[in-house]
Design an enzyme around this catalytic site. Structure first.
Site, PDB file in Angstrom:
ATOM      1  N   GLY A 141      10.240 105.251  23.676  1.00  0.00           N
ATOM      2  CA  GLY A 141      10.448 105.276  25.122  1.00  0.00           C
ATOM      3  C   GLY A 141       9.470 104.466  25.928  1.00  0.00           C
TER       4      GLY A 141
ATOM      5  CG  HIS B 288      17.536  92.739  19.894  1.00  0.00           C
ATOM      6  ND1 HIS B 288      17.684  93.877  19.134  1.00  0.00           N
ATOM      7  CD2 HIS B 288      17.305  91.726  19.033  1.00  0.00           C
ATOM      8  CE1 HIS B 288      17.559  93.563  17.858  1.00  0.00           C
ATOM      9  NE2 HIS B 288      17.328  92.267  17.769  1.00  0.00           N
TER      10      HIS B 288
HETATM   11  C1  GRF Z   1      12.454  97.954  21.670  1.00  0.00           C
HETATM   12  O1  GRF Z   1      11.841  97.010  20.841  1.00  0.00           O
HETATM   13  C2  GRF Z   1      13.798  97.469  22.108  1.00  0.00           C
HETATM   14  O2  GRF Z   1      13.863  96.099  22.266  1.00  0.00           O
HETATM   15  C3  GRF Z   1      14.687  97.880  20.971  1.00  0.00           C
HETATM   16  O3  GRF Z   1      14.197  99.140  20.585  1.00  0.00           O
HETATM   17  C4  GRF Z   1      12.801  99.214  20.898  1.00  0.00           C
HETATM   18  C5  GRF Z   1      12.573 100.450  21.698  1.00  0.00           C
HETATM   19  O4  GRF Z   1      11.200 100.668  21.933  1.00  0.00           O
HETATM   20  N1  GRF Z   1      16.089  97.868  21.346  1.00  0.00           N
HETATM   21  P1  GRF Z   1      10.747 101.764  22.971  1.00  0.00           P
HETATM   22  O5  GRF Z   1      11.359 103.093  22.508  1.00  0.00           O
HETATM   23  O6  GRF Z   1      11.235 101.377  24.313  1.00  0.00           O
HETATM   24  O7  GRF Z   1       9.260 101.801  22.885  1.00  0.00           O
END
Ligand code: GRF
Length: 205
Positions: A14, A115
């Site tokens: 998150g 992503h």
């Molecule tokens: C991020 O790297 C995002 O790009 C991918 O999943 C990850 C989530 O990270 N889709 P977080 O939970 O927001 O720290």
């Protein structure tokens, strides 16, 4: 004009969700994060959102995909959500879900994802680790619209990063996540400034 209503879907840590919530709170009246939804009871994102005063929903997939998505659509309709930001949501959304959400907004696609790669390179899970293993000379981050595929929707914005092959995987992750946070909160801000066309939830639904 009422504030734009945004929902965040996340399954994990998150850090992006937190950045989006803090950005929305800094933006003031123009935009609100109405809730954070997760499909995982143990996802740290739930606690982070609650600490920041944002409502959370846990919708676990106990039955089939159709029932799971219908439960989510009911929450989205109840809150009259205009945009969905996926932030580490580890599930694909079906065509039925995407069409229903679009129908509430003049048929416009208003679901985005972030992503950690320069798509179409390295779609799917562990994108940073796979790029690191290949020792690519540069990678980056993509913000894109969501379609039924795995990270295949129309690209909105990409930024590249040159990364040293001598750096550790942890360094790569840190730099890429920092870029993600900047790009996703900039995109959120562009909505609040009206720079990205928005169709508000049609109230007669
Ligand atoms: C991020 O790297 C995002 O790009 C991918 O999943 C990850 C989530 O990270 N889709 P977080 O939970 O927001 O720290």
């Amino acid at each position: 004009m009422r504030p734009l209503r945004v929902a965040i879907f996340a399954s994990g840590t998150g850090s992006n969700a937190r950045t989006l919530i803090e950005k929305a709170q800094a933006l003031g009246e123009t935009l609100e994060i109405s809730f954070v939804l997760s499909d995982k009871a143990t996802a740290p994102v739930l606690k982070k959102a609650e600490e920041l005063g944002v409502r959370t929903y846990l919708v676990e997939k106990k039955l089939d995909r159709q029932n799971h998505e219908q439960a989510i659509l009911n929450i989205l309709r109840e809150h009259r959500i205009d945009w969905i930001f996926l932030a580490g949501y580890m599930r694909l959304l079906s065509g039925t879900f995407l069409r229903q959400f679009a129908l509430w907004h003049g048929d416009a696609s208003q679901i985005v994802n972030i992503h950690p790669s320069l798509l179409p390179a390295y779609p799917g899970a562990e994108a940073i680790a796979r790029a690191y293993q290949d020792r690519v000379s540069h990678t980056g981050v993509t913000v894109h619209f969501v379609d039924e595929g795995m990270d295949t929707g129309k690209i909105i914005h990409q930024e590249a990063l040159s990364l040293s092959p001598e750096a550790s995987l942890a360094d790569w992750k840190e730099m890429i996540h920092r870029l993600e946070h900047r790009m996703y909160s900039n995109f959120l801000e562009s909505l609040s400034l009206g720079q990205q066309k928005t169709f508000y939830f049609e109230e007669n639904q």
